[in-house]
Design a protein around this motif. Sequence first.
Motif, PDB file in Angstrom:
ATOM      1  N   UNK A 105     -14.198 -43.932 -23.057  1.00  0.00           N
ATOM      2  CA  UNK A 105     -14.336 -42.683 -22.363  1.00  0.00           C
ATOM      3  C   UNK A 105     -14.940 -43.082 -20.893  1.00  0.00           C
ATOM      4  N   UNK A 106     -13.970 -44.062 -20.295  1.00  0.00           N
ATOM      5  CA  UNK A 106     -14.250 -44.372 -18.957  1.00  0.00           C
ATOM      6  C   UNK A 106     -13.114 -43.744 -18.169  1.00  0.00           C
ATOM      7  N   UNK A 107     -12.176 -43.074 -18.708  1.00  0.00           N
ATOM      8  CA  UNK A 107     -11.245 -42.309 -17.982  1.00  0.00           C
ATOM      9  C   UNK A 107     -11.241 -40.821 -18.413  1.00  0.00           C
ATOM     10  N   UNK A 108     -10.927 -39.945 -17.300  1.00  0.00           N
ATOM     11  CA  UNK A 108     -10.949 -38.413 -17.367  1.00  0.00           C
ATOM     12  C   UNK A 108     -11.357 -37.824 -16.196  1.00  0.00           C
ATOM     13  N   UNK A 109     -11.768 -36.822 -16.788  1.00  0.00           N
ATOM     14  CA  UNK A 109     -12.232 -35.691 -15.599  1.00  0.00           C
ATOM     15  C   UNK A 109     -13.449 -36.324 -14.826  1.00  0.00           C
TER      16      UNK A 109
END
Length: 157
Positions: A105-109
């Motif tokens: 969950x450490x890459x995204x918007x």
Amino acid sequence: MTTRLAPGTTAPDFTLPTADGKELKLSSLRGKKVILYAYPAAMTPGCTKQACDFRDSLASLQAAGYEVVGISPDKPEKLAKFVERDELTFPLVSDVDKKVLMEYGAFGEKKNYGRIVQGVIRSTFVIDEKGVVELAQYNVRATGHVAKLRRDLNLDS
């Protein structure tokens, strides 16, 4: 929206290349507590500050039973320069395709200077000896984060 890890979930295992040309498998660190921190880019001001804070706190973190691993989408060659330039003394792993960063969950918007962009979300995960997430912190600040983490882990008492 990227799914975020919660305490009590099993940390996704990975095998990734390191700055020194070897590979690091997260499960090979079982039996130790691991601080895995995700950062956007080697050798940028904020990421350098954070890496140097971990470097300067490494002996006391290891004395408390923690190993530190940094993860970014940088290529191993760039990580090697970062390690050499800033005398980093813990492993940095390369996740060029961002697969592991997404699993954590450490890459995204994220917001960057008021704009919504896709990128690495500066995050820290504390993983226990059995590979279970104890702490998952997202959108952490580069400056002062290690001191805050030490307080969160009750290491300064």
